[in-house]
Design an enzyme around this catalytic site. Structure first.
Site, PDB file in Angstrom:
ATOM      1  CG  HIS A   1      -2.283   0.597   0.909  1.00  0.00           C
ATOM      2  ND1 HIS A   1      -2.467   1.689   0.087  1.00  0.00           N
ATOM      3  CD2 HIS A   1      -3.529   0.227   1.313  1.00  0.00           C
ATOM      4  CE1 HIS A   1      -3.755   1.974   0.013  1.00  0.00           C
ATOM      5  NE2 HIS A   1      -4.426   1.098   0.748  1.00  0.00           N
ATOM      6  NE  ARG A   2       6.134   0.079   2.116  1.00  0.00           N
ATOM      7  CZ  ARG A   2       7.333  -0.465   2.336  1.00  0.00           C
ATOM      8  NH1 ARG A   2       8.163   0.076   3.218  1.00  0.00           N
ATOM      9  NH2 ARG A   2       7.698  -1.566   1.697  1.00  0.00           N
TER      10      ARG A   2
END
Length: 434
Positions: free
Chosen positions: A407-408
């Site tokens: 998700h980064r």
């Protein structure tokens, strides 16, 4: 002119590597590009090729030795140089525990012949140490104190162990010594229950010893464990699951496999994933602490199972490959991976890994992202099942995939858009060939 050959940095950031095998023997000349040695890293076996013609004058480490990067591993010379040309170079090497052991080599011994005049070296024999100076010599031990009168001068006899006749008989039948059994009776007397407890304890130990076999960790297994544990700790994973009807994909594969061409379902899946990356470039990224890196070329990794563990060779510019080229490269990578012959640069890079357990009958699963890549695609088995087609229920071949994303660098909307495009490509496979 003779010179030292050092252990190369075959993997970025590696501090140590194992010299697996020597490709040429001491005193044997070699040509430019010939493999001098094979080195094992945490990920693969790397071949060290000669940059110019020469001769291997002397090997400084044996096969199987763990060597610090940059440490001397051999002395090489120009074609035609005699073995004696290595002596001045060897004389200039710093010693580390032995006359011929170069600094930085962990536990290695020379693999080549010893220098002229040196006695043969036995690695198993203890090394002789120089006699210490007189002031450093240990003082003789003081004589033991005199024995008390009546203490006797011979060896001491073990204390007598008291036991019941039944306990002695049971211990003998079980192959135990009553002297080894703690007694719980009066004055430490060994009784029946003590023998029975000792027999039961031995049975438990025997069962535990036979319950498993310890298999020492390989360098690759340790690297896989550390890398995936780090990924789960540091990368916030999220997961998307999708299904696609792949009857058209299977029909296309059957048409393509006429003649000598052999294309697998996984080849088509990899090509479809690359096309999806080209259409959704926000997925073609990796994460670093400084920035998100967006790539112009689509490089994808493919998981290959080997006896040593899982490796992920990287296919370059997959979006620009034909399906037949993808199949050929994957087949070559698979063969070399199982033989331990992948180069280190073939294991680096990529923004997505494709891992397929469908060939084992697994219907669906989720995988762990391989950092610094942004995602990994887990592919299950294509299976026949009922699906709704308009107002009718029909049988169709359905493939389930799960996308694990970091998700980064990747938002949920981006991953969802990618999954939508990818599933459409699987259901309309002619567009993969365009």
């Amino acid at each position: 002119m003779a010179r030292v050959l050092h252990m190369p940095e075959v993997a970025a950031g590696a501090l140590e590597a194992v010299l697996q095998t020597w490709g040429v023997a001491a005193g044997v000349p070699y040509a430019k590009g010939e493999v001098i040695a094979t080195v094992e890293t945490d990920k693969a076996v790397v071949e060290v090729e000669a940059e110019e013609p020469g001769v291997l004058l002397r090997t400084l480490v044996g096969e199987g030795a763990a060597v610090t990067v940059g440490a001397p591993i051999a002395v090489v010379g120009a074609p035609g140089e005699p073995p004696e040309a290595a002596e001045p170079v060897l004389a200039g090497l710093p010693a580390s525990g032995g006359a011929d052991r170069p600094a930085g080599v962990a536990g290695a011994v020379p693999a080549g012949p010893p220098p002229a005049g040196d006695p043969p070296h036995d690695a198993s024999a203890p090394r002789s140490q120089p006699e210490p100076p007189a002031q450093a010599r240990p003082l003789p031990e003081a004589p033991p104190p005199p024995r008390a009168p009546g203490s006797g001068g011979g060896s001491r006899t073990p204390p007598r162990v008291f036991s019941s006749p039944l306990a002695r008989r049971l211990a003998g039948e079980a192959g135990l010594r009553v002297e080894d059994i703690p007694g719980s009776g009066p004055n430490g007397r060994v009784v029946r229950k003590d023998v029975e407890a000792a027999v039961a304890a031995r049975a438990v130990r025997t069962t535990e010893e036979r319950a498993y076999t310890e298999i020492p960790h390989t360098r690759m297994r340790r690297a896989i464990a550390a890398r995936l544990a780090e990924s789960k700790r540091t990368a916030p994973h999220f997961y998307l699951r999708g299904t696609a009807r792949v009857d058209a994909l299977l029909a296309l594969r059957a048409q393509l496999n006429r003649g000598d061409l052999r294309i697998s379902v996984n080849d088509l899946v990899v090509k479809a994933a690359a096309c999806a990356h080209a259409r959704v470039p926000a997925m073609n990224v990796t994460w670093s602490e400084e920035a998100v890196r967006a790539y112009r070329q689509v490089d994808l990794a493919v998981a290959v199972a080997t006896e040593a563990g899982l490796v992920t060779p990287v296919l370059r510019d997959v979006a620009g490959m034909t399906v037949s080229r993808v199949a050929a490269v994957m087949r070559e990578y698979g063969e070399r991976a199982r033989a331990g012959r992948l180069r280190q640069d073939e294991l680096e890079g990529g923004t997505l890994t494709v891992t397929n357990l469908g060939m084992y009958g697994t219907e669906e699963f989720a995988a762990i992202v391989n950092p610094p890549q942004a995602a990994i695609l887990a592919v299950g088995a294509a299976r026949r099942q009922p699906v709704v087609d308009g107002d009718a229920v029909v049988a169709a071949s359905v493939l389930t995939v799960t996308l694990s994303a970091d998700h980064r660098p990747v938002d949920g909307v981006v991953a969802a858009e990618w999954m939508k495009v990818f599933l459409e490509l699987l259901e309309n496979p002619v567009t993969i060939l365009a």
